[in-house]
Design a protein around this motif. Structure first.
Motif, mmCIF file in Angstrom:
data_model
loop_
_atom_site.group_PDB
_atom_site.id
_atom_site.type_symbol
_atom_site.label_atom_id
_atom_site.label_comp_id
_atom_site.label_asym_id
_atom_site.label_seq_id
_atom_site.Cartn_x
_atom_site.Cartn_y
_atom_site.Cartn_z
ATOM 1 N N MET A 1 0.819 -1.131 -0.148
ATOM 2 C CA MET A 1 0.032 -0.210 -0.068
ATOM 3 C C MET A 1 0.939 1.304 -0.078
ATOM 4 O O MET A 1 1.751 1.249 0.590
ATOM 5 N N GLY B 1 -8.146 -2.971 2.569
ATOM 6 C CA GLY B 1 -8.762 -4.070 1.822
ATOM 7 C C GLY B 1 -7.608 -4.861 1.143
ATOM 8 O O GLY B 1 -6.584 -4.482 0.853
ATOM 9 N N GLY B 2 -8.184 -6.163 0.773
ATOM 10 C CA GLY B 2 -7.342 -7.040 0.059
ATOM 11 C C GLY B 2 -6.599 -6.764 -1.114
ATOM 12 O O GLY B 2 -5.706 -7.184 -1.617
ATOM 13 N N GLU C 1 -3.931 -4.459 -0.807
ATOM 14 C CA GLU C 1 -2.816 -5.084 -0.271
ATOM 15 C C GLU C 1 -2.027 -5.846 -1.392
ATOM 16 O O GLU C 1 -0.848 -5.864 -1.369
ATOM 17 N N LYS D 1 3.715 -6.740 6.396
ATOM 18 C CA LYS D 1 2.611 -7.516 6.994
ATOM 19 C C LYS D 1 2.948 -8.644 7.494
ATOM 20 O O LYS D 1 2.577 -9.209 8.358
ATOM 21 N N VAL E 1 -9.078 -9.115 12.321
ATOM 22 C CA VAL E 1 -8.766 -8.004 11.619
ATOM 23 C C VAL E 1 -9.568 -8.003 10.371
ATOM 24 O O VAL E 1 -9.520 -8.868 9.531
ATOM 25 N N ARG F 1 -11.989 -4.971 7.515
ATOM 26 C CA ARG F 1 -12.706 -3.788 7.135
ATOM 27 C C ARG F 1 -13.870 -3.716 8.064
ATOM 28 O O ARG F 1 -14.398 -4.619 8.198
ATOM 29 N N LYS G 1 -18.128 -8.779 7.170
ATOM 30 C CA LYS G 1 -17.246 -9.288 8.069
ATOM 31 C C LYS G 1 -17.747 -9.819 9.557
ATOM 32 O O LYS G 1 -17.154 -10.444 10.258
ATOM 33 N N GLY H 1 -9.923 -2.774 12.730
ATOM 34 C CA GLY H 1 -9.970 -2.556 11.394
ATOM 35 C C GLY H 1 -9.402 -1.099 10.965
ATOM 36 O O GLY H 1 -8.837 -0.353 11.888
ATOM 37 N N PRO H 2 -9.359 -0.835 9.964
ATOM 38 C CA PRO H 2 -8.989 0.447 9.540
ATOM 39 C C PRO H 2 -9.673 1.671 10.060
ATOM 40 O O PRO H 2 -10.891 1.922 10.306
ATOM 41 N N ASN I 1 0.860 0.779 9.776
ATOM 42 C CA ASN I 1 -0.375 -0.030 9.671
ATOM 43 C C ASN I 1 -0.173 -1.465 9.705
ATOM 44 O O ASN I 1 -0.537 -2.290 10.570
ATOM 45 N N VAL J 1 -0.871 -4.782 12.336
ATOM 46 C CA VAL J 1 -1.673 -5.873 12.050
ATOM 47 C C VAL J 1 -0.807 -6.883 12.305
ATOM 48 O O VAL J 1 -1.271 -8.151 12.695
ATOM 49 N N GLY K 1 -10.610 -13.799 1.468
ATOM 50 C CA GLY K 1 -9.990 -13.670 2.705
ATOM 51 C C GLY K 1 -8.391 -13.859 3.307
ATOM 52 O O GLY K 1 -8.095 -14.448 3.619
ATOM 53 N N LEU K 2 -7.905 -12.487 2.471
ATOM 54 C CA LEU K 2 -6.365 -12.699 2.953
ATOM 55 C C LEU K 2 -6.145 -12.431 4.329
ATOM 56 O O LEU K 2 -4.947 -12.986 4.938
ATOM 57 N N THR K 3 -7.014 -12.032 5.230
ATOM 58 C CA THR K 3 -6.739 -12.060 6.670
ATOM 59 C C THR K 3 -6.373 -13.455 7.186
ATOM 60 O O THR K 3 -5.608 -13.561 8.235
ATOM 61 N N GLU L 1 -3.138 -14.517 5.910
ATOM 62 C CA GLU L 1 -2.037 -13.803 6.843
ATOM 63 C C GLU L 1 -1.712 -14.550 8.162
ATOM 64 O O GLU L 1 -0.631 -14.896 8.695
HETATM 65 N N1 UDP Z 1 -6.257 -4.778 6.730
HETATM 66 C C1 UDP Z 1 -5.158 -3.665 7.056
HETATM 67 N N2 UDP Z 1 -5.397 -2.851 7.998
HETATM 68 C C2 UDP Z 1 -6.506 -2.901 8.693
HETATM 69 C C3 UDP Z 1 -7.582 -4.030 8.402
HETATM 70 C C4 UDP Z 1 -7.541 -4.700 7.252
HETATM 71 O O1 UDP Z 1 -4.103 -3.802 6.605
HETATM 72 O O2 UDP Z 1 -6.839 -2.218 9.503
HETATM 73 C C5 UDP Z 1 -5.827 -5.670 5.489
HETATM 74 C C6 UDP Z 1 -5.766 -6.943 6.062
HETATM 75 O O3 UDP Z 1 -4.603 -7.338 6.661
HETATM 76 C C7 UDP Z 1 -5.631 -7.896 4.734
HETATM 77 C C8 UDP Z 1 -6.758 -6.927 4.017
HETATM 78 O O4 UDP Z 1 -6.918 -5.557 4.558
HETATM 79 O O5 UDP Z 1 -4.424 -7.804 4.034
HETATM 80 C C9 UDP Z 1 -8.186 -7.420 3.853
HETATM 81 O O6 UDP Z 1 -8.175 -8.462 2.813
HETATM 82 P P1 UDP Z 1 -9.360 -9.596 2.871
HETATM 83 O O7 UDP Z 1 -9.205 -10.316 1.589
HETATM 84 O O8 UDP Z 1 -9.165 -10.210 4.131
HETATM 85 O O9 UDP Z 1 -10.928 -8.738 2.657
HETATM 86 P P2 UDP Z 1 -11.282 -7.557 2.044
HETATM 87 O O10 UDP Z 1 -11.205 -6.214 2.850
HETATM 88 O O11 UDP Z 1 -10.585 -7.644 0.788
HETATM 89 O O12 UDP Z 1 -12.679 -8.056 1.893
#
Ligand code: UDP
Length: 496
Positions: free
Chosen positions: A1, A75-76, A79, A239, A302, A304, A309, A334-335, A381, A385, A405-407, A410
Motif C-alpha cells: 500500500m 482491503g485485500g 494489499e 505485514k 482484523v 474492514r 465481516k 479495522g482501518p 499500519n 496488524v 479472505g487474505l486476513t 496472513e
Molecule cells: N487490513 C489492514 N489494516 C486494517 C484492516 C485490514 O491492513 O486495519 C488488511 C488485512 O490485513 C488484509 C486486507 O486488509 O490484508 C483485507 O483483505 P481481505 O481479503 O481479508 O478482505 P477484503 O477487505 O478485501 O474484503
C-alpha cells in the motif's frame, strides 16, 4: 500500500457534467527482485518465477501492464496489488497502478453491487436508470483521465465493479482488457442476477475475466477466456515478515493495544526499503476500558468495518460465551473509518459495534476492545496488524461472505490457529481440522464461541492447526504462484 498524493473529488451533483480529473492518482511502487523470495520458497520456485517474469518482460516489451482499482489503502485488493506490482517491476515489466476517483453516490452504488455479487442485499441505492447513468458518467470521466497513459496493446486489469465501466472505453483505445472480480458467492441468487444484469453490458467486450473461485464465474461467461486465480500473500512484506515476540509486544503496547510487558523490546520494524521504522501513531478511534494484559490470551479479528465481516457477531458471540472465555480478551481491529475511500459503510458499522460495546456488562466490556488503526503510513499500519496476528492465541474470521479472505492467509502464515466461517475462498484455504476450524453456519454464535474457547484452552490442538496452516500457505498461497498465473494470462491476452 502506498501514498496517493492529492485526490480530486468528482462532483456529487447528478445534473452537473462530470469532468475528468487531470490524471488518476498513481501508486509509485518500488520494484523488488523476485529472487528475493528464494529463502522462503526455495531456489527452484524463485528461479521459475524469475524466468517467467523475465520472458514476459521480453515478450511484452513496449507494452504497459496497468492495474486500476478504487483505493490504495485498506482491503485485500490494495494489499495484493502493491506486491504484485513490486515484483513485476523488479523483473523489468513496465507495471503501473492507478486508482479511480468517484463521489459518494458512485461508491454507494458500487458497494451495493459488491453486496449483490456476494448474494446479499444491503438495501443500498437502486440499480435504476439514474444510477446507471451516474455510474457510466463517473467511469467515463475516469477513462478519459486514464487514456493519457494507456496505449494500444497495453494490458489493463480493471478490478471489481468500480472499474467495470472502464472496459469499453479502454477496448476502444486498443488496450487488452482483463476484468478481475475479487468477490462472489457459491450460490447465485436473485441478488447476483441483479448485479450481473447491471454489469454485463459494461463487461461484454473484455478480453479476459479473472475470478478467485470457479463457482464465482457466472454462466453468461461460458465460452469466454476465464481464469481462476486465487489471491496470495508476500512473505517479505511488512505485514508478513517475521516479527520477534518481544518486538510484537513492544509495538502493541506502544499503540495501546496491549499493556506493557516486563521486558518489552523497542517498537521498531524493518521497512520495505530496508530502513528502520518506528511505530508512533495510536488508534484513531477505540473502545477499550484499558489495554489487554500482556499475558492474557488474545482473540483477534482484523477486518474492514463491513457488515459482511460480522464484527458485531464476533462481539455478541464473545459476550454470550459465558465462563468458557473468561480470562481471554477480544480485539476487533479495522482501518480508520475515514481511511478506506471506496467503502462508505465503515463509519456506520464501527458505530454499531461501538454501541454494542457500550451495552456490554462490565465483566465482558473490560475484556473486549475495538480499535481503528491509523492509515497515514501503510507500513506502520501493516506492522501493527502483523504484531496483532503474531500475538493472537486465536484468529477469527466470522465472515458471512468472503471473496477469498487474505486476513485468514496472513494468520495461517504466522502459524496461528484460525476459526473461520466456511464461506467462499476461506473454504479453499482451510481444510477443517487440518489447517484450522471451519464453521458451517457463520451465524451460529454458539458454535463460534465453543470452537474459539477450545482453541484458547487446548495448546496442543492450537499448535497442530497452526503448523498445518503454515504449511498450507507455504505450498499454495505465496505470491510466486499467483505471479506465474498472472504472467501467463498477460501473455495469452496480449497474444505474445
Ligand atoms: N487490513 C489492514 N489494516 C486494517 C484492516 C485490514 O491492513 O486495519 C488488511 C488485512 O490485513 C488484509 C486486507 O486488509 O490484508 C483485507 O483483505 P481481505 O481479503 O481479508 O478482505 P477484503 O477487505 O478485501 O474484503
Amino acid at each position: 500500500m502506498t501514498d496517493t498524493g492529492t485526490r480530486q473529488p468528482l462532483t456529487n451533483h447528478p445534473q452537473e457534467p462530470i469532468t475528468a480529473p487531470p490524471g488518476l492518482p498513481e501508486a509509485h511502487v518500488t520494484g523488488a527482485d523476485p529472487l528475493l523470495l528464494s529463502d522462503t520458497v526455495g531456489p527452484a520456485r524463485a528461479g521459475e518465477l524469475e524466468t517467467a517474469l523475465r520472458k514476459a518482460g521480453e515478450a511484452l516489451v513496449g507494452r504497459r501492464i496497468i492495474d486500476v482499482n478504487s483505493t490504495m489503502n485498506g482491503g485485500g485488493v490494495a494489499e495484493m496489488l502493491h506486491r504484485l506490482q513490486r515484483y513485476s517491476r523488479g523483473a523489468g515489466l513496465d507495471a503501473r497502478w492507478f486508482t479511480m476517483q468517484g463521489d459518494p453516490a458512485f461508491f454507494a452504488l458500487t458497494k451495493q453491487l459488491h453486496h449483490l455479487l456476494h448474494g446479499t442485499d444491503a438495501s443500498g441505492p437502486p440499480l435504476d436508470r439514474d444510477g446507471a447513468e451516474h455510474y457510466g458518467a463517473v467511469c467515463e470521466a475516469n477513462a478519459r483521465a486514464l487514456l493519457g497513459v494507456v496505449r494500444p496493446g497495453d494490458v489493463v486489469t480493471l478490478h471489481d465493479p468500480q472499474a467495470a465501466g472502464l472496459v469499453p472505453h479502454l477496448r476502444r483505445a486498443g488496450a487488452k482488457v482483463i476484468w478481475r472480480c475479487h468477490i462472489g458467492t457459491d450460490d447465485p441468487n436473485l441478488y447476483t442476477d441483479q448485479a450481473w444484469t447491471f454489469l454485463r453490458p459494461w463487461l461484454e467486450t473484455a478480453d479476459a475475466y479473472v475470478f478467485s473461485r470457479e463457482r464465482y464465474v457466472p454462466g453468461w461467461l461460458a465460452g469466454r477466456r476465464v481464469a481462476v486465480i486465487q489471491p496470495s500473500i508476500d512473505p517479505l512484506s511488512v505485514k508478513n515478515q517475521p516479527l520477534a515476540s518481544s518486538a510484537a509486544a513492544a509495538i502493541l503496547s506502544r499503540v495501546g493495544l496491549r499493556a506493557p510487558a516486563d521486558r518489552n523490546g523497542a517498537a521498531i520494524y524493518r521497512r520495505l526499503d530496508g530502513s528502520v521504522g518506528r511505530v508512533r501513531r495510536t488508534p484513531s478511534s477505540l473502545c477499550s476500558a484499558s489495554p489487554p494484559p500482556a499475558d492474557a490470551p488474545l482473540i483477534v479479528q482484523v477486518s474492514r468495518w463491513d457488515p459482511l465481516k460480522d464484527m458485531a457477531g464476533v462481539l455478541t458471540s464473545f459476550a454470550e460465551a459465558g465462563g468458557s472465555l473468561d480470562g481471554a480478551h477480544l480485539a476487533l481491529v479495522g482501518p480508520d473509518v475515514t481511511g478506506v475511500t471506496d467503502d462508505p459503510e465503515g463509519g456506520r458499522v464501527f458505530a454499531e459495534c461501538a454501541a454494542l460495546w457500550h451495552q456490554l456488562p462490565d465483566r465482558v466490556r473490560t475484556r473486549a476492545h475495538l480499535f481503528c488503526l491509523p492509515m497515514a503510513d501503510a507500513e506502520e499500519n501493516a506492522v501493527i496488524v502483523n504484531a496483532l496476528q503474531c500475538s493472537a492465541a486465536v484468529v477469527t474470521q466470522k465472515s458471512l461472505a468472503e471473496g477469498f479472505g487474505l486476513t485468514v492467509t496472513e494468520a495461517m502464515w504466522k502459524g496461528r490457529p484460525v476459526v473461520a466461517s466456511a464461506v467462499g475462498g476461506i473454504r479453499d484455504q482451510i481444510e477443517h481440522g487440518v489447517h484450522g476450524i471451519l464453521l458451517d453456519d457463520p451465524r451460529d454464535s454458539g458454535s463460534f464461541a465453543v470452537q474459539t474457547s477450545t482453541l484458547v484452552g487446548d495448546h496442543d490442538l492450537a499448535g497442530a492447526l497452526g503448523a498445518g496452516a503454515r504449511r498450507r500457505v507455504q505450498e499454495n498461497f505465496l505470491d510466486d504462484r499467483q505471479l506465474l498465473q498472472q504472467t501467463s494470462l498477460y501473455r495469452s491476452v496480449a497474444d505474445v
